[in-house]
Motif scaffolding. Structure first.
Motif, short mmCIF file in Angstrom:
data_model
loop_
_atom_site.label_atom_id
_atom_site.label_comp_id
_atom_site.label_asym_id
_atom_site.label_seq_id
_atom_site.Cartn_x
_atom_site.Cartn_y
_atom_site.Cartn_z
N THR A 1 -10.16 0.63 0.19
CA THR A 1 -9.23 1.29 -0.73
C THR A 1 -8.58 2.50 -0.07
OG1 THR A 1 -10.48 0.57 -2.67
CG2 THR A 1 -9.05 2.47 -2.95
N LEU A 2 -9.38 3.31 0.59
CA LEU A 2 -8.83 4.50 1.24
C LEU A 2 -7.89 4.12 2.38
CD1 LEU A 2 -11.98 6.80 1.33
CD2 LEU A 2 -9.96 7.09 -0.08
N ALA A 3 -8.30 3.11 3.17
CA ALA A 3 -7.46 2.71 4.30
C ALA A 3 -6.10 2.22 3.81
CB ALA A 3 -8.17 1.61 5.10
N LEU A 4 -6.10 1.37 2.78
CA LEU A 4 -4.84 0.87 2.23
C LEU A 4 -4.06 1.98 1.54
CD1 LEU A 4 -6.08 -2.55 0.84
CD2 LEU A 4 -4.61 -2.19 2.82
N SER A 5 -4.80 2.91 0.91
CA SER A 5 -4.14 4.04 0.27
C SER A 5 -3.44 4.91 1.29
CB SER A 5 -5.16 4.85 -0.52
OG SER A 5 -4.56 5.97 -1.12
N PHE B 1 -14.52 -7.01 -6.81
CA PHE B 1 -13.74 -5.79 -6.99
C PHE B 1 -13.01 -5.40 -5.70
CE2 PHE B 1 -16.95 -5.45 -10.31
CZ PHE B 1 -16.15 -5.14 -11.40
N LEU B 2 -13.69 -5.59 -4.58
CA LEU B 2 -13.06 -5.27 -3.29
C LEU B 2 -11.85 -6.15 -3.07
CD1 LEU B 2 -15.09 -4.74 0.01
CD2 LEU B 2 -12.78 -5.64 -0.01
N ILE B 3 -11.99 -7.45 -3.33
CA ILE B 3 -10.89 -8.39 -3.10
C ILE B 3 -9.73 -8.11 -4.06
CG2 ILE B 3 -10.24 -10.83 -3.15
CD1 ILE B 3 -13.25 -11.38 -2.40
N THR C 1 -8.82 3.41 -8.91
CA THR C 1 -10.02 4.26 -8.84
C THR C 1 -11.16 3.64 -9.63
OG1 THR C 1 -8.69 6.26 -8.59
CG2 THR C 1 -10.94 6.54 -9.39
N GLY C 2 -10.84 3.11 -10.82
CA GLY C 2 -11.88 2.49 -11.63
C GLY C 2 -12.48 1.27 -10.97
N ALA C 3 -11.64 0.41 -10.36
CA ALA C 3 -12.14 -0.79 -9.70
C ALA C 3 -12.99 -0.44 -8.48
CB ALA C 3 -10.98 -1.69 -9.29
N THR C 4 -12.55 0.58 -7.71
CA THR C 4 -13.32 0.99 -6.53
C THR C 4 -14.67 1.54 -6.94
OG1 THR C 4 -11.25 1.53 -5.41
CG2 THR C 4 -13.26 2.42 -4.46
N ALA C 5 -14.67 2.39 -7.97
CA ALA C 5 -15.94 2.98 -8.42
C ALA C 5 -16.83 1.93 -9.07
CB ALA C 5 -15.64 4.10 -9.42
N ALA C 6 -16.26 0.90 -9.71
CA ALA C 6 -17.06 -0.13 -10.38
C ALA C 6 -17.93 -0.88 -9.39
CB ALA C 6 -16.14 -1.09 -11.13
#
Length: 857
Positions: A749-753, A283-285, A495-500
């Protein structure tokens, strides 16, 4: 070549953004590589040990296999010493040496402290022979020369501060005896944690076997040029049947089989957790490459406009993934070796000594680590790569990463709902299963399908759950909270992938917590319902109770009665001629007071009469046995008896499920005195009003025997809870790896966001948003994503745990208990996880230059 150059340029241009994904790959590969190195090292250690101790041919009693190596009567199976001379006369034999070995001993120092290992390794008492010099060398003093001398291994001496001249007391089934340390030995190969004490041959025979003139096995060395198999054949011809013969290779293989089960459980359990870490890392990748592709939309559009094909763009992204997987995997293999060394140190602290001299890194370990890391990374990047290939040249004319790119599709929603519904149906089928086997298959299917369903439907749930969380958590922070909510909702797929990623780890934590709590609650309820004894005396390692310790229990003041519980090996033939191995428990008649067993037919007290026994209801149903039938019971090492079924007990609980009962008097009539097993445990009840005094009296009586523990019912429940808790803590520790990877995913995710929203952040800062408010907005966004993942994970995990408990109810664990304190703690802890994950991205966002941010592309 152009694709490779472009990929390299993009990879190094975004190396900071790739770093966290590389760490995820590193951790996952490290776990796999570390597990393989650790288990290979364990195998090397045991192989060296077995090779150093095995003779060309070993002769032992034919029945000395499996559990008989540590018999319940404390006396190993033996051979007559006269057999040594017979073997020396066999053609091809160079020499034969008799040996005595027993693991049914406890060795204590002058402070009455057990000097044996506390882990799974045994305490071994052996006689000293020249053969011992194959595996050990005398480090100080000399070999044992009489009944008052003992030699101990150097690791044990160092660990417990033992020195020459110190006195050790050995507790054996035949009685206690003392000897002073005459020497210490060091192993030439690694000793995996066992405590070994050596006595002279006569003392070992007398004190461990009950009399002189006996050996537990005989080691035979071949003359030069004689093959082991040929020597084995000659010995078999000379001795005839009745003996177990093994060549050195066969003995080593048997030793490996003994430890293979333990090693396989560790290996596959750790690889399972590595697989979970890989799953979370995917999911991270995916998130990383999806966001990078979105941010480079204009760049990719320009590449397409000047002639790059879809395949070239696709390959460019996949090559970046290949580089990421390669870097992460190489670092992971190296970290895995370090992890293996750390595991060895941990095992050494727990009593299993492993030397780094035996560290084994097979060529397959880096090959597997690299292959897994690279393949998983490239597969995870495949969908973002395809998305990149679909970018049109016209995309160069619009802003990168528009919110429309992240909308969850209807097909995805329908698929997620179908998978979740199918998984829920499978979990219901598991909960309603009538048999554990089919139920387990349904449970596994349900876990997989619901997990996939939640992952797929996550973006749809994000819109609903994040808004609900926003009302409860974010609205109190005013406009900053509302902006954080909108940021979390602007790309539901992300958001779904990060939370998963967080959901998976927490689902496993919740599921295991429900199962563990239910096991403890079920066992506690059964103890309250069925156990009537006030006290239980047993060894923590399952070692039978030696007669002198049992006699001490019987003499303790304040007791109303004492009940011995013995386990007897026997074959039972039903009235229809069907033979089966029996779980035959021989107890005193007072056992009916100490354990309240429900009967479906007959009276259990009558099973303790002469020539009588009971059977369990499952046996009675399967073998069509009823009260009054006569069973033929062949006692191992004794004669055969005809016993009448006087009662049938209900096999509804866990305690003694399936047990057949008979009296100790019946067993002693059909077994020789030296074959009657020692008690596995002793139950006792106090006289009315003397529970406290009797409890202390029992502890005082058993003070000379530290291997045994006295527990009242409260102690026993606490021990059970602690055992389950320790197991869960180990599992939670391993799952922490997946949660760490998930946290890295939130950070990434936050850093890229933040990078993606650079211009937006600059504009917000320009119209009055303070740095403090900006950092708070990003932290709140992270918190709500973490709480979203926690809600999904904990809900899913409780569903898994409930279905698993219903399945376990078939085995007698019928109480469902949801550990709400643990669930609530994990949920609140998830908020802090989100807060922690946002610290660095929020700090970097707060440091942005407003004008530069507004001017960014």
């Amino acid at each position: 070549m152009t694709v490779l150059k472009t990929s390299l340029r993009n990879f190094f241009a975004h190396k900071g953004r790739m770093a966290l994904s590389a760490v995820a790959v590193l951790l996952s590969v490290a776990f796999v590589s570390g597990t393989l190195v650790f288990t290979d090292t364990m195998n090397t250690t045991f192989d060296k040990l077995f090779a150093s101790t095995a003779s060309d041919v070993t002769v032992s009693p034919k029945s000395a296999a499996g559990d008989d190596a540590n018999p319940q009567n404390g006396r190993p199976e033996s051979l007559p010493a006269s057999l040594v001379e017979r073997l020396r006369k066999v053609e091809g034999v160079k020499d034969a040496q008799g040996s005595v070995a027993s693991t049914s001993v406890t060795v204590v120092d002058t402070k009455n402290k057990n000097v044996g290992p506390t882990g799974g390794a045994p305490t071994i008492a052996v006689n000293w022979t020249p053969n011992e010099l194959r595996s050990v060398e005398i480090a100080s003093g000399h070999e044992p020369r009489g009944p008052t001398e003992v030699v101990v291994d150097g690791a044990t001496a160092e660990k417990h501060g033992l020195k020459l001249g110190d006195e050790l007391r050995t507790i054996a089934a035949t009685g206690d005896f003392t000897a002073k340390i005459a020497g210490t030995v060091d192993f030439k190969v690694t000793n995996p944690g066992a405590t070994v004490v050596y006595f002279d041959t006569a003392t070992a025979q007398r004190e461990l076997l009950g009399k002189e003139g006996l050996f537990t096995q005989i080691s035979v060395d071949a003359k030069p040029g004689v093959a082991d198999d040929a020597l084995k054949a000659d010995i078999a011809a000379a001795l005839g049947g009745g003996y177990k013969l093994q060549t050195a290779a066969e003995a080593a293989d048997a030793g490996r089989e003994d430890v293979a089960g333990f090693l396989d459980v560790m290996k596959y359990a750790m690889l399972g957790f590595a697989g979970i870490a890989f799953l979370v890392g995917i999911f991270l990748i995916v998130n990383t490459f999806s966001m990078l592709v979105a941010q480079r939309t204009r760049e990719i559009g320009l590449m397409r406009a000047i002639g790059s094909s879809r395949k070239q763009v696709n390959r460019s992204v996949l090559v970046e993934a290949l580089l990421l997987g390669l870097v992460g995997s190489v670092a992971g293999v190296a970290a895995g070796v370090g992890l293996a060394v750390g595991l060895m140190k941990l095992m050494s602290s727990m009593g299993m000594e492993l030397s780094t001299r035996d560290l084994t890194v097979a060529w397959t370990t880096p090959a597997v680590g690299l292959a897994l890391g690279i393949v998983v990374t490239v597969l995870a990047a495949y969908i973002p790569a395809r998305r990149a290939g679909k970018v049109s040249p016209m995309a160069a004319l619009r802003d990168a990463g528009t919110p429309a790119d992240g909308k969850a599709g209807r097909v995805r929603g329908v698929l997620g709902i179908v998978l979740t519904g199918a998984g829920a149906a499978a979990l219901v089928a598991a909960a309603r299963a009538a048999e554990a086997g089919p139920g387990s298959l349904w449970l596994g299917l349900g876990v997989v399908l619901t997990l996939l369903g939640f992952v797929v439907v996550g973006p749809l749930l994000a819109g609903v759950v994040v808004r609900a969380l926003g009302v409860v958590v974010l609205r109190i922070f005013g406009p900053v909270g509302r902006m954080a909510e909108r940021n979390a909702l602007r790309n539901p797929r992300r958001t779904g992938a990060t939370a998963a990623a967080l959901m998976i780890g927490l689902a496993l934590v919740a599921g295991l917590s429900v199962v563990g709590s239910s096991m403890v609650a079920s066992a506690t309820e059964e103890l309250d319902r069925s156990v009537g004894a006030d006290f239980i005396v047993q060894s923590g390692t399952g070692q039978p109770i030696v007669p002198q310790a049992q006699a001490a229990v019987a003499k303790a003041p304040g007791l109303d009665h004492v009940t011995a519980y013995k386990w007897v090996d026997a074959k039972v033939t039903d009235p229809h001629g069907k033979v089966s191995t029996a779980d035959l428990a021989a107890t005193d008649p007072t056992y009916v007071k100490d354990l309240r067993r429900e009967t479906t037919a007959g009276t259990l007290t009558e099973a303790y009469g002469e020539g009588a026994m009971s059977v369990g209801s499952d046996y009675a149903t399967e073998h069509r046995v009823k009260v009054g039938d006569v069973l033929t019971v062949a006692f191992k090492g004794g004669d055969t008896a005809k016993l009448k079924v006087a009662a049938i007990t209900a096999d509804t609980g866990q305690v003694d499920k399936g047990a057949m009962y008979t009296s100790i008097a019946t067993v002693t009539r059909h077994l020789p005195a030296d074959r009657v097993p020692n008690s596995l445990l002793v139950l006792a009840s106090a006289k009315d009003g003397q529970e406290t005094q009797a409890y202390q009296a029992l502890k005082d009586a058993l003070a000379p025997y530290p291997q045994y523990k006295v527990s009242n019912q409260a102690d026993y429940k606490e021990e059970l809870q602690n055992q389950v808790g320790q197991l869960l803590n180990i599992v939670y520790g391993l799952l922490a790896l997946a949660i760490v990877v998930a946290v890295l995913g939130v950070v990434n995710t936050l850093a890229l966001s933040v990078v993606e929203r650079t211009r937006e952040i600059g504009l917000m800062r320009a119209i009055g948003l303070s740095r403090r408010q900006l950092r708070r907005m990003i932290r709140l966004e992270s918190v709500v994503i973490a709480l979203f993942g926690a809600l999904l994970g904990l809900g899913l995990g409780m569903g898994w745990g409930t279905a698993a408990q219903k399945l376990l109810a078939l085995e007698g664990l019928g109480v469902l208990e949801i550990p709400w304190p643990t669930i609530v703690t994990v949920f609140i802890g998830s908020a802090f996880v989100g807060l922690f994950a946002a610290l660095v991205p929020a700090f970097r966002a707060g440091r942005m230059n407003v004008l530069n941010a507004i001017a960014s592309e």
